[in-house]
Design an enzyme around this catalytic site. Structure first.
Site, mmCIF file in Angstrom:
data_model
loop_
_atom_site.group_PDB
_atom_site.id
_atom_site.type_symbol
_atom_site.label_atom_id
_atom_site.label_comp_id
_atom_site.label_asym_id
_atom_site.label_seq_id
_atom_site.Cartn_x
_atom_site.Cartn_y
_atom_site.Cartn_z
ATOM 1 N N ARG A 167 -0.181 -2.314 -6.647
ATOM 2 C CA ARG A 167 -0.488 -3.405 -5.705
ATOM 3 C C ARG A 167 -1.440 -4.411 -6.346
ATOM 4 N NH1 ARG A 167 -0.980 -4.715 -0.123
ATOM 5 N NH2 ARG A 167 -3.096 -5.078 0.630
ATOM 6 N N HIS B 180 -3.907 -9.142 3.704
ATOM 7 C CA HIS B 180 -5.364 -9.142 3.823
ATOM 8 C C HIS B 180 -5.770 -9.995 5.018
ATOM 9 C CE1 HIS B 180 -6.028 -8.195 -0.734
ATOM 10 N NE2 HIS B 180 -5.844 -7.108 -0.008
ATOM 11 N N ARG C 254 0.871 -1.173 0.000
ATOM 12 C CA ARG C 254 0.000 0.000 0.000
ATOM 13 C C ARG C 254 0.913 1.229 0.000
ATOM 14 N NH1 ARG C 254 -2.091 -3.416 4.142
ATOM 15 N NH2 ARG C 254 -4.164 -4.238 3.662
ATOM 16 N N LYS D 111 -2.326 -2.061 7.979
ATOM 17 C CA LYS D 111 -3.510 -1.521 8.638
ATOM 18 C C LYS D 111 -3.616 -2.053 10.059
ATOM 19 C CE LYS D 111 -6.454 -0.683 4.594
ATOM 20 N NZ LYS D 111 -7.737 -1.003 3.945
ATOM 21 N N HIS E 70 -2.070 2.438 -5.781
ATOM 22 C CA HIS E 70 -2.724 1.156 -5.481
ATOM 23 C C HIS E 70 -2.801 0.255 -6.715
ATOM 24 C CE1 HIS E 70 -4.447 -0.518 -1.868
ATOM 25 N NE2 HIS E 70 -5.394 -1.090 -2.563
ATOM 26 N N TYR F 289 -9.318 -10.912 -7.016
ATOM 27 C CA TYR F 289 -8.407 -11.075 -8.153
ATOM 28 C C TYR F 289 -8.788 -12.255 -9.030
ATOM 29 C CZ TYR F 289 -5.791 -7.679 -5.536
ATOM 30 O OH TYR F 289 -5.440 -6.546 -4.860
#
Length: 300
Positions: free
Chosen positions: A247, A270, A148, A172, A244, A279
């Protein structure tokens, strides 16, 4: 306590107890502030402990004409979280957002770049300047490690474990993960770190920050966005891209070349594999190849 007091209390809860980042806390707060603005504009004086579903429904109806479905859904989710917090702290007994429906939105497929487009973007960097060497190292790291942009600009020299073949990323919620790094990416980082970065007068608080701006401070996310936008314009790339996008492209290219979804999930950081599964919708041709090569009855 007024709205402002409850919002501050909620912010502390998000930051301390849930460990959310400053940006995430700001986004949650903005949703409540938008509601407060609506109440003020319509001269509705009511506390967060007394507000009813009817008033909130009016607010949702008002924003529906201003925002797309995705933005509406995000605000509704943010308010839902706020009133759930009030219940958790025993300020309320009910959640007035509970019966308010969020607009249905389709899952937006992420934009991606081809390998050739990524090569063209990086190839368009002017390496005659010190910033050029830095920019190449940054884009190689964005794409090579699937970071990110917030993770990129906060990357520290002490996070580089090149002998072990990893870099440590703080993602995050301040969750740490180790991401493998290719030799080619290491090469460009070292070129910048050893030859260019020492030429910058580093601010005291940024001595461990890897990528620096001209004044020796930490780069902003907006600056990285500008760098990428300028490169896209330089090569006449007819796509709307952002940091992004690199990524997304990282994950997509790994998947198309046979990487398993669980490994990609770990590298991207994630929390849920459901997030990574988006994806799968980009290119399903590889699924046929997997079936044909792996199924035990493929030749019967």
């Amino acid at each position: 306590m007024n709205w402002e007091s409850y919002i501050k209390s909620y912010q502390s809860y998000l930051k301390i107890e849930r460990g959310l980042s400053k940006n995430t806390v700001a986004n949650y707060s903005f949703d409540i502030e938008r509601l407060c603005l609506f109440l003020s504009e319509n001269r509705i004086e009511i506390s967060p402990l007394k507000i009813k579903e009817e008033t909130l429904q009016q607010f949702v109806y008002a924003i529906s004409s201003q925002l797309n479905a995705r933005s509406q859904a995000r605000i509704i989710s943010g308010l839902n979280s706020f009133f759930s917090y009030l219940i958790f702290e025993d300020y309320r007994n009910d959640n007035p957002m509970e019966l308010i429906e969020s607009p249905k939105i389709g899952r937006k497929l992420p934009d991606t770049l081809s390998v050739e487009e990524i090569d063209a973007l990086i190839g368009a960097i002017d390496l005659s300047s010190n910033e050029g060497e830095r920019n190449r190292a940054m884009l190689e790291t964005l794409y090579g490690c699937g970071l990110r942009v917030s993770e990129l600009v906060s990357l520290k020299i002490s996070d580089l474990f090149f002998e072990e073949g990893f870099i440590k990323i703080t993602g995050k919620g301040n969750k740490e993960r180790f991401v493998p790094i290719a030799n080619s990416t290491k090469k460009y980082i070292l070129l910048y770190k050893n030859n260019v970065r020492p030429l910058v007068s580093v601010k005291r608080e940024c001595t461990d920050v890897l990528f620096l701006n001209r004044r020796g401070g930490q780069l902003t996310r907006a600056m990285v966005f500008t760098i990428i936008s300028n490169l896209a314009a330089k090569i006449n790339l007819n796509k709307k891209i952002s940091p992004h996008t690199f990524r997304h492209s990282f994950a997509t290219h790994l998947l198309e070349n046979g990487a398993d979804l669980r490994s990609i999930q770990l590298m991207l950081g994630h929390e849920s594999i459901t997030t990574t599964e988006v994806y799968l919708h980009l290119d399903r041709t590889f699924l046929t190849e997997v079936l044909e090569s792996c199924h035990p009855r493929k030749n019967m």
